[in-house]
Design a protein around this motif. Sequence first.
Motif, PDB file in Angstrom:
ATOM      1  N   VAL A 352       0.833  -1.322   0.519  1.00 34.84           N
ATOM      2  CA  VAL A 352      -0.322  -0.199   0.363  1.00 34.84           C
ATOM      3  C   VAL A 352       0.662   1.055   0.303  1.00 34.84           C
ATOM      4  CG1 VAL A 352      -1.634   0.817   1.351  1.00 34.84           C
ATOM      5  CG2 VAL A 352      -1.374  -1.399   1.594  1.00 34.84           C
ATOM      6  N   PRO A 353       0.689   2.045  -1.006  1.00 32.91           N
ATOM      7  CA  PRO A 353       2.239   3.092  -1.418  1.00 32.91           C
ATOM      8  C   PRO A 353       0.801   4.306  -0.476  1.00 32.91           C
ATOM      9  CG  PRO A 353       0.579   3.089  -3.152  1.00 32.91           C
ATOM     10  CD  PRO A 353      -0.186   1.625  -2.429  1.00 32.91           C
ATOM     11  N   LEU A 354       1.562   5.252  -0.018  1.00 31.97           N
ATOM     12  CA  LEU A 354       0.725   6.361   1.056  1.00 31.97           C
ATOM     13  C   LEU A 354       1.542   7.580   0.080  1.00 31.97           C
ATOM     14  CD1 LEU A 354       0.789   3.989   4.234  1.00 31.97           C
ATOM     15  CD2 LEU A 354       0.587   5.876   4.783  1.00 31.97           C
ATOM     16  N   GLY A 357       4.967   9.058  -0.271  1.00 32.53           N
ATOM     17  CA  GLY A 357       6.190   7.976  -0.669  1.00 32.53           C
ATOM     18  C   GLY A 357       6.013   7.103   0.248  1.00 32.53           C
ATOM     19  N   ALA A 358       6.085   6.482   1.274  1.00 32.72           N
ATOM     20  CA  ALA A 358       5.792   5.427   2.470  1.00 32.72           C
ATOM     21  C   ALA A 358       5.230   4.310   1.674  1.00 32.72           C
ATOM     22  CB  ALA A 358       5.578   6.250   3.795  1.00 32.72           C
ATOM     23  N   LEU A 359       5.619   3.259   2.501  1.00 35.41           N
ATOM     24  CA  LEU A 359       4.989   1.793   1.795  1.00 35.41           C
ATOM     25  C   LEU A 359       4.966   0.807   2.302  1.00 35.41           C
ATOM     26  CD1 LEU A 359       7.524   0.969  -1.479  1.00 35.41           C
ATOM     27  CD2 LEU A 359       4.974   1.841  -1.652  1.00 35.41           C
ATOM     28  N   ILE A 412      -5.578  -2.840   1.575  1.00 37.39           N
ATOM     29  CA  ILE A 412      -5.727  -3.242   0.235  1.00 37.39           C
ATOM     30  C   ILE A 412      -5.227  -2.251  -0.700  1.00 37.39           C
ATOM     31  CG2 ILE A 412      -6.533  -4.324  -1.411  1.00 37.39           C
ATOM     32  CD1 ILE A 412      -8.873  -5.125   0.655  1.00 37.39           C
ATOM     33  N   GLY A 413      -4.100  -2.958  -0.929  1.00 31.64           N
ATOM     34  CA  GLY A 413      -3.267  -2.034  -2.546  1.00 31.64           C
ATOM     35  C   GLY A 413      -4.145  -1.792  -3.401  1.00 31.64           C
ATOM     36  N   GLY A 416      -2.129  -4.934  -8.921  1.00 28.46           N
ATOM     37  CA  GLY A 416      -0.892  -4.924  -8.723  1.00 28.46           C
ATOM     38  C   GLY A 416       0.152  -4.416  -7.376  1.00 28.46           C
ATOM     39  N   ASP A 417       1.372  -4.698  -7.530  1.00 27.81           N
ATOM     40  CA  ASP A 417       2.252  -4.624  -6.515  1.00 27.81           C
ATOM     41  C   ASP A 417       2.194  -3.110  -5.528  1.00 27.81           C
ATOM     42  OD1 ASP A 417       3.829  -4.999  -4.592  1.00 27.81           O
ATOM     43  OD2 ASP A 417       5.639  -4.719  -5.906  1.00 27.81           O
ATOM     44  N   GLY A 418       1.801  -1.908  -6.249  1.00 22.10           N
ATOM     45  CA  GLY A 418       1.362  -0.679  -6.047  1.00 22.10           C
ATOM     46  C   GLY A 418       2.836  -0.375  -5.426  1.00 22.10           C
TER      47      GLY A 418
END
Length: 586
Positions: A352-354, A357-359, A412-413, A416-418
């Motif tokens: 999940v991208p924030l 820029g954090a993951l 849930i992102g 794809g991988d996100g």
Amino acid sequence: MESKISKLHLKFAEKTWNETFQLVRRCMDKPKDKSKPCRPLVRSLERLQDVFNVSSMKTMRSRLEMIAKQQGMGFHLTEATCYLTADLFYLEVVLLPYGGVAEVKVAPHGKAPVPSESFLQLLRSKEFAEFSVKLAGLFTQYDIPGDSETRLKLFSSMQWLWKDLQQISQLPSVPKDSDPRVDVMNHGRSGCLIAEKEDFPMTIQFYAPPTDGMKTSDRPFVPFPPKALLFEETAATEPPVQAARVTVGVSDAAHRLQMASLLPQPPQLDPQGHPVFLSSAEAPHETLPACFLLKLQPAVPMTLSFVDKLRHITDIPIPDVDLQWAPLPKLLTGRSNGPGELPDEQDTIFTVPLPDGALHRYVLLAAAWGEAPAQRAAAVDSIPFTHPAHVPALLQLLRHQSAINTLLRSCIGPPGDGAAAGSVPDLHLEVLPESETSFSVTFQRPDADSLAVLLVNVCDSSQITCTLFGSGMVDPSVDEYLSAVMKRFMSVPVTLKALHGRLEESSSAPLSPGRPATPEAENHRSSTTVTAPSGALTARPQSAAGPEEGLAVAESELLPEITASPAGASYPDPFARTDVFTPGDQ
């Protein structure tokens, strides 16, 4: 010369279109074997419609006739007016010579035609697909089963139901949100009613979670700084709205349906704040083989216990012939299997991208969710009921489940991988079910080689509590703070981002004289017992496990954290760090 050629091309194209349309219409009107539908012809005509420019009255008539046939409606015309007809309403479209539209009116049964600006603008913009969808919704609203007499009775009953819901919505209540529309939608007894005009189906909007693009200044966030948690990188968008159309449907059993208002005049509230209704003997009614329906848009994944609660409210079971049961996360991710198949046993992992820029990487263990009976769920798209008193209770239940779904979906992102290639998640987290209304999020502490657990309990859609275990922090107001953040943003990643930043700051701050080192802070490196609140996780050596392996906390770490937050306790802003969220960006 070029102008003459263009006119010839246009004339030839129009002639070809009209000939094609007439051919398809004759094919559709002829008796045919049901095993050989004319669907390919219809699709061919739809493709022609997509590319053909409407430039004459005749072409517009053909387009409207095709749309009417697709919706199962009748079609009649005069020289410059088309009528798209159903049993209980019709659409009147006045055309201009060059194919434009002068006026569109909707005429429900027993009422005079009313101009429809929305239908008019769709036709003027040549948005025929949107026009067809809107017409389908209106047709469904008036597509009432039964013979002519029964349809009229059901239509009248539905009108009385709607009038009662409108009166219920106007009863006094205590505001819970600064935005009046959001307050009515998320907390109103009958939600936000959308039916001011005759061209829109009777619709209730009953739940809209906040979005990441929504600024804190849009809503009060007390007692925390009003400029914290700004997501300037995310474009502001309208929150996804959960809605339900109000209509009627056939029923195996006969039900007593109102034929007049069931509210005393003026409407009243009982001591508990619920609307007062007349008894069945005090108001006219009809016993008919039908019931009212809430057609949910979109369908709401609901656990078995919530489906049972729906039945207890209405005393009408939800037909389960079309319900496909699967673990709740499978339905929320759209990965449920086909009918008759068992859900697969593969763990679901989401990156999940924030916005900053954090993951985050979230793991939902298939064994934990699949083996929990309380987490078996089905996507419910229609709820039968018979009385306006059922609606407030049904909406509260739907909001409760929608709140749970919103929080789980936040883990849930995107498809794809996100994450960009080579990106390393900042946090690895494991989400486990604890009960039908609670779940836990386990993560590694930034200041230790041990783990912490955030227990999230969704008491109802407006009451969410967070309890932190094993963090090594002694501030009793942390639970109150995390609960407020979770309720405000309805996002597990946002809340965990805030919590992780505070834990990093707490670990780097020097100990005060009145704050002794906690036993877990001294002994975390030797801790090997790993237990979550659910007991679903197993033991592992701390030195051997990585962040994606068995996530858990030492049982001894849970006990010191169970402390009630004192009233009015203040807590430093965990988003003061510029690499997390910048309070002064507004």
